[in-house]
Design an enzyme around this catalytic site. Structure first.
Site, PDB file in Angstrom:
ATOM      1  N   LYS A   1      -2.191   3.313  -3.228  1.00  0.00           N
ATOM      2  CA  LYS A   1      -3.539   2.797  -3.494  1.00  0.00           C
ATOM      3  C   LYS A   1      -4.239   2.230  -2.259  1.00  0.00           C
ATOM      4  O   LYS A   1      -5.464   2.152  -2.226  1.00  0.00           O
ATOM      5  CB  LYS A   1      -3.462   1.706  -4.573  1.00  0.00           C
ATOM      6  CG  LYS A   1      -3.088   2.225  -5.953  1.00  0.00           C
ATOM      7  CD  LYS A   1      -4.292   2.828  -6.665  1.00  0.00           C
ATOM      8  CE  LYS A   1      -3.981   3.168  -8.117  1.00  0.00           C
ATOM      9  NZ  LYS A   1      -5.137   3.835  -8.768  1.00  0.00           N
TER      10      LYS A   1
ATOM     11  N   SER B   1       4.752   7.863  -5.762  1.00  0.00           N
ATOM     12  CA  SER B   1       3.466   7.184  -5.595  1.00  0.00           C
ATOM     13  C   SER B   1       3.563   5.674  -5.406  1.00  0.00           C
ATOM     14  O   SER B   1       2.646   5.075  -4.835  1.00  0.00           O
ATOM     15  CB  SER B   1       2.557   7.509  -6.776  1.00  0.00           C
ATOM     16  OG  SER B   1       3.216   7.228  -7.988  1.00  0.00           O
TER      17      SER B   1
END
Lengths: 319, 319
Positions: free
Chosen positions: B51, B304
């Protein structure tokens, strides 16, 4: 005694470049404010430990120095740990046969992992590893690749230090696990040459602190293997050779020893805060950092490997 | 609808370079022989997830586009997850104030972590996040940084794809977790442009497979939030926006859905074989790989993120 130089480390870096991971230097923002923390995650190497650096450099140098008629086709190593897999892996990459001598009591999972890399495993009685390895080298014409007592191995491990100097020229402290001393010798050589303001600390378990005692006394000391084997950090139970001890005397600013509880706590901290799995031997540098005894400034710790048995990791995380 | 282009992704890469980790592409030699496995470990980013790429690009673009008199001093985001910490972290790096809107039921550890990054946390009732965030933006004059529904966020996430194309031009499959779809939109855009031979697969939990259904039907579908919240993969409970859905229609070759048991098994495999800690959402691409349904060839999975609660990780490892 001729010591490894920064030029040797630079040559090693060229030689191993295609085969090892140039690990990133990770900023750990959860470190102390006074001593910003950086992690060199060597657990991300193939086979999960820094040992591939030395193995690729040593085997690569052997190949360059053998000509067509006397070309080397076999290599031999004795190890029940990460060095076994590193030599097996590097030999396979070069298309050489690897013969790995392991004690009979080696866990089956490690024997299988070494065979899985294409190596022939030679099991031997406890205490017979070196003799059996020499016999194997004689029988096969193979070249012995020692775990730390060789300039090419030391230079190979030193490439991690070269990368640190490139990525963080402002480094003030480097914390390195010490067992046979090849990793600290190599990294220390690189950092001394390129970052002269940095302090270099070796780290040992209190239960296997022969190098700390030896450096204090000015000569190598032997600790009984039964004593050294008490530490959970099974990769840190070896002792320096004359060659690595001479390097350590030259390059280290000090030794830090850590308790078993501090090691276990450091494994947990790396899992939960850095998202990295370290074997106990790989976590000792964080344990040393947490003692807060090093000078202020950017501090790099070497996370040397990640090969921990699932059962042991579960136990440590449940502590 | 105007979609993000490879030039947007390239500009994002320039913008975020000083602030994010260029994660290595790790060869996982324990993958299938037919489909050599590579891992992109985004859990090694600051705050432990991809992110930061989108957050730094979006906030960086906001700053470039604001002039001296109207200079932006505040940013606003709503998230209880990794986006909250990414925006807080990026804002602090730029010297901006961050206001993060979180539901009252957010675990205290996540609230504390976000405050620890210097952000102001605004707690709100469940279901009120967007309204409270808009009010906060109005009150503070802050710019809203959405978690995925913005071209700059998509372009930022796409920089991971640019790195894959640089490191492994021969890539044949890329497996990407899908929630709001920003990551898959961005990486897909980069891979489509630079590695046209590669197939790009999104991955969802079976329990939150709205995108798989939507792409099959040719339009977005809504799954009840109560249904989506059943998956252990708490980062994959969002749904694409019109913008990200349009990208996914353009760039994905298919979707793969995975069971809860497959997700937990993948977390264990990453810990024990890759020495990497993944949160359940971060492990779904490995779960998809293990189904063996993708074409042969070099296969990259996006890990991720790594922010898993210690208690949950212990449970998964004990399974």
């Amino acid at each position: 005694m001729k010591l490894v130089t920064i030029d040797d480390v630079r040559a090693a870096a060229e030689r191993i470049r295609p085969n090892v991971v140039r690990t990133p230097l990770l900023a750990a923002r959860w470190g102390d404010r006074e001593r910003p923390l950086w992690i060199k995650p060597e657990n991300l190497q193939p086979i999960g430990a820094f040992k591939v650096r030395g193995a690729f450099n040593a085997i690569g140098a052997v190949r360059e120095n053998s000509d067509g008629r006397d070309a080397v086709t076999d290599v031999v190593a004795y190890s029940s740990g990460n060095h076994a897999q590193a030599v097996a892996y590097a030999a396979a990459a070069f298309g050489l046969r690897a013969h790995i001598v392991m004690p009979e009591e080696t866990p089956e999972v490690k024997v299988a992992a070494t065979r899985g890399l294409g190596a022939r495993v030679v099991l031997c009685a406890a205490g017979q590893r070196e003799a059996v390895a020499e016999q194997t080298a004689h029988d096969t014409g193979g070249v012995m690749i020692p775990p730390f007592d060789h300039p090419d191995v030391i230079a190979g491990q030193g490439t991690a230090g070269l990368e640190i100097a490139e990525d963080l020229p402002s480094v003030r402290n480097v914390l390195i696990p010490v067992s046979g001393g090849g990793l600290a010798s190599g990294i220390g050589t690189a950092i001394r040459a390129l970052c002269p303001a940095a302090k270099i600390f070796g780290v040992e378990p209190e239960l296997a602190a022969d190098t700390a005692e030896g450096l204090r006394l000015g000569h190598r000391v032997d600790w009984p293997v039964g004593d050294r084997n008490r530490t959970i950090a099974d990769g840190l139970r070896s002792q320096p050779s004359e060659l690595t001890f001479a390097h350590l005397q030259q390059v280290l600013d000090g030794m830090i020893t850590v308790s078993e509880a501090e090691i276990r706590s450091a494994v947990r901290e790396l899992v939960h805060r850095a998202h990295l799995v370290a074997e106990p031997s790989g976590a000792v540098a964080l344990a040393a950092y947490r003692q807060g005894v090093t000078p202020p400034g950017d501090t790099v710790l070497i996370l040397s490997g990640g090969n921990v048995e699932p059962q042991m990791l579960r136990q440590i995380l449940a502590d």
